[in-house]
Design a protein around this motif. Sequence first.
Motif, PDB file in Angstrom:
ATOM      1  N   GLY A 130      19.251   9.566  13.444  1.00  0.00           N
ATOM      2  CA  GLY A 130      18.481   9.927  12.502  1.00  0.00           C
ATOM      3  C   GLY A 130      17.358   8.746  12.180  1.00  0.00           C
ATOM      4  N   ALA A 131      18.027   7.511  12.479  1.00  0.00           N
ATOM      5  CA  ALA A 131      17.016   6.257  12.228  1.00  0.00           C
ATOM      6  C   ALA A 131      15.724   6.279  12.617  1.00  0.00           C
ATOM      7  CB  ALA A 131      17.526   5.030  12.587  1.00  0.00           C
ATOM      8  N   GLU A 132      14.702   6.104  11.900  1.00  0.00           N
ATOM      9  CA  GLU A 132      13.117   6.176  12.750  1.00  0.00           C
ATOM     10  C   GLU A 132      12.745   4.658  13.403  1.00  0.00           C
ATOM     11  OE1 GLU A 132      10.330   5.107   8.856  1.00  0.00           O
ATOM     12  OE2 GLU A 132      11.718   6.754   8.612  1.00  0.00           O
TER      13      GLU A 132
ATOM     14  N   HIS B 229      19.128 -12.150   0.377  1.00  0.00           N
ATOM     15  CA  HIS B 229      17.676 -11.973   0.044  1.00  0.00           C
ATOM     16  C   HIS B 229      17.604 -10.417  -0.433  1.00  0.00           C
ATOM     17  CE1 HIS B 229      17.785  -9.504   3.925  1.00  0.00           C
ATOM     18  NE2 HIS B 229      18.444 -10.861   4.332  1.00  0.00           N
ATOM     19  N   GLY B 230      16.586  -9.987  -0.907  1.00  0.00           N
ATOM     20  CA  GLY B 230      16.266  -8.676  -1.166  1.00  0.00           C
ATOM     21  C   GLY B 230      16.101  -7.859  -0.157  1.00  0.00           C
ATOM     22  N   VAL B 231      16.085  -6.559  -0.044  1.00  0.00           N
ATOM     23  CA  VAL B 231      15.968  -5.750   0.837  1.00  0.00           C
ATOM     24  C   VAL B 231      15.086  -4.364   0.529  1.00  0.00           C
ATOM     25  CG1 VAL B 231      16.709  -4.323   2.956  1.00  0.00           C
ATOM     26  CG2 VAL B 231      18.003  -6.184   2.050  1.00  0.00           C
ATOM     27  N   GLY B 232      14.211  -3.774   1.078  1.00  0.00           N
ATOM     28  CA  GLY B 232      13.643  -2.649   0.805  1.00  0.00           C
ATOM     29  C   GLY B 232      12.366  -1.991   2.081  1.00  0.00           C
ATOM     30  N   LEU B 233      11.322  -2.061   1.381  1.00  0.00           N
ATOM     31  CA  LEU B 233      10.467  -1.445   2.599  1.00  0.00           C
ATOM     32  C   LEU B 233      10.377  -2.661   3.625  1.00  0.00           C
ATOM     33  CD1 LEU B 233       7.678   0.207   0.395  1.00  0.00           C
ATOM     34  CD2 LEU B 233       9.065   1.382   1.887  1.00  0.00           C
TER      35      LEU B 233
ATOM     36  N   VAL C 200       0.731  -1.323  -0.077  1.00  0.00           N
ATOM     37  CA  VAL C 200      -0.246   0.016  -0.029  1.00  0.00           C
ATOM     38  C   VAL C 200       0.823   1.168   0.059  1.00  0.00           C
ATOM     39  CG1 VAL C 200      -1.637   1.404   1.189  1.00  0.00           C
ATOM     40  CG2 VAL C 200      -1.865  -1.237   1.215  1.00  0.00           C
ATOM     41  N   ARG C 201       1.865   1.272   0.822  1.00  0.00           N
ATOM     42  CA  ARG C 201       2.801   2.284   0.954  1.00  0.00           C
ATOM     43  C   ARG C 201       3.470   2.593  -0.378  1.00  0.00           C
ATOM     44  NH1 ARG C 201       6.951   4.009   5.825  1.00  0.00           N
ATOM     45  NH2 ARG C 201       8.032   5.857   4.643  1.00  0.00           N
ATOM     46  N   TYR C 202       4.129   1.572  -0.852  1.00  0.00           N
ATOM     47  CA  TYR C 202       4.587   1.436  -2.278  1.00  0.00           C
ATOM     48  C   TYR C 202       4.073   2.356  -3.309  1.00  0.00           C
ATOM     49  CZ  TYR C 202       7.206   0.121  -6.584  1.00  0.00           C
ATOM     50  OH  TYR C 202       7.721  -0.143  -7.580  1.00  0.00           O
ATOM     51  N   LEU C 203       2.559   2.133  -3.390  1.00  0.00           N
ATOM     52  CA  LEU C 203       1.765   2.367  -4.621  1.00  0.00           C
ATOM     53  C   LEU C 203       1.202   3.635  -4.028  1.00  0.00           C
ATOM     54  CD1 LEU C 203      -0.199  -1.111  -5.184  1.00  0.00           C
ATOM     55  CD2 LEU C 203       1.409   0.093  -6.451  1.00  0.00           C
TER      56      LEU C 203
ATOM     57  N   ASP D 183      13.318   6.670   6.359  1.00  0.00           N
ATOM     58  CA  ASP D 183      12.155   7.138   5.339  1.00  0.00           C
ATOM     59  C   ASP D 183      11.604   5.813   4.828  1.00  0.00           C
ATOM     60  OD1 ASP D 183      12.806   9.775   5.541  1.00  0.00           O
ATOM     61  OD2 ASP D 183      13.991   9.919   3.702  1.00  0.00           O
ATOM     62  N   GLY D 184      11.409   4.756   5.736  1.00  0.00           N
ATOM     63  CA  GLY D 184      10.625   3.609   5.713  1.00  0.00           C
ATOM     64  C   GLY D 184      11.504   2.204   4.892  1.00  0.00           C
ATOM     65  N   TYR D 185      12.726   2.607   4.422  1.00  0.00           N
ATOM     66  CA  TYR D 185      13.454   1.758   3.897  1.00  0.00           C
ATOM     67  C   TYR D 185      14.675   1.078   4.888  1.00  0.00           C
ATOM     68  CZ  TYR D 185      11.307   2.713  -0.624  1.00  0.00           C
ATOM     69  OH  TYR D 185      10.235   2.726  -1.491  1.00  0.00           O
ATOM     70  N   CYS D 186      14.902  -0.040   4.685  1.00  0.00           N
ATOM     71  CA  CYS D 186      15.567  -0.892   5.598  1.00  0.00           C
ATOM     72  C   CYS D 186      17.117  -0.881   5.052  1.00  0.00           C
ATOM     73  CB  CYS D 186      15.211  -2.381   5.987  1.00  0.00           C
ATOM     74  SG  CYS D 186      13.454  -2.178   6.487  1.00  0.00           S
ATOM     75  N   SER D 187      17.974  -0.971   6.089  1.00  0.00           N
ATOM     76  CA  SER D 187      19.437  -1.664   5.687  1.00  0.00           C
ATOM     77  C   SER D 187      19.549  -2.759   6.526  1.00  0.00           C
ATOM     78  CB  SER D 187      20.499  -0.502   6.132  1.00  0.00           C
ATOM     79  OG  SER D 187      20.678  -0.579   7.531  1.00  0.00           O
ATOM     80  N   ASP D 188      20.631  -3.695   6.173  1.00  0.00           N
ATOM     81  CA  ASP D 188      20.794  -4.797   6.764  1.00  0.00           C
ATOM     82  C   ASP D 188      22.283  -5.172   6.496  1.00  0.00           C
ATOM     83  OD1 ASP D 188      20.763  -7.181   7.907  1.00  0.00           O
ATOM     84  OD2 ASP D 188      19.420  -8.308   6.271  1.00  0.00           O
TER      85      ASP D 188
END
Length: 361
Positions: A183-185, A295-299, A30-33, A226-231
């Motif tokens: 600054g990480a949410e 694996h992929g990473v993103g929202l 939903v957020r992505y769209l 801003d909603g996106y992850c790091s790993d």
Amino acid sequence: MSLSLRKKRAVARAKAAGVDCLLVTHLPDVRYLCGFTGSNAALVLAGGRAVLFTDGRYTAQAKAEAAGSRVVIAKKPVVTAACEWMEAAGIQRCGFDAAQTTVAALEGMRKSVSTKVRRGLFQAVEPLVAGLREVKDAEEVATMRKAALLGCQLFDGMLSFMQLGLTEVAVAAELEHAARLAGAEAMSFETIVASGERSALPHGRATQAKLPKRGFVTLDFGVVVDGYCSDMTRTVHMGKAQPDEREVYDAVLEAQEAGVAKVAPGVTCAEVDEAARSVLRTAGMDKYFSHSTGHGVGLEIHEGPRLAAKQTQVLAPGMIVTIEPGVYMPGRFGVRIEDMVLVTATGGEVLTPSVKAWIEL
């Protein structure tokens, strides 16, 4: 990429799947769209129409964030309201993500519409939006690069903080506190700090165990920007290491770098997995590597694609994946090293350039 274009692409995929409408209930989708970040929502895409259903808590937020969609403040469960709207709009075939919809949820959707349309309205489709999300646009890449570099900054700070006698929980708390101040949410997932024999646990969450006088400490963590992850994962050694510990570390590092080097457009996920795994096989350590290479990473912290054996999906520019082989010897120790890697037009770019060379504290 604009939200409008994302919605158009999702509608096109829905049409290709044989449905004339898409019901989106997975919140990251939903957020992505449409840009809405609230905790309760359903989005209907039907041709040129995008209708967001949420509740009264989000009246102002939804109108501000989902400016390109019609917002409906539902007086009943949002999925029920969305299904009733679709029936009233004359929708004939609504696609839903089978991977994100439980049997109970599907039954509730069917009960929300009349018997005459119930049988043919809802059609299970593959995760169409999740597929779109696998390839990041320039804005998403910039955000994830920022998150990844913040993670590197945090790791560098932890090197001077970790010392004999501190508990794993204290290390995790310091890292997470520093992340929020920087600054990480949020954190991408519960921070993993595993030391000594516990480093042999692939997901050894932080405990009251104290950092050892001599032994490995694995840090696996990520931040949300801003909603996106790091790993990322780094493994360091407290005190003077034994030769076999150094041997394992060097093998894992070689395997990880081989996996990173293999990342390129047109390469299959299985080929990347094999590039890393084969190094450990040659070293006689592959039996201690118990998970997929990445694996992929993103929202979300875990998205497609999955880098594992028999995975025939091909990497494409814009994908961001992890490369994280490990060796885990129960009762002794474990080592894992992980980077985020952006698939570019010509290869792979490491987004987490923090030091991976052997470190003794």
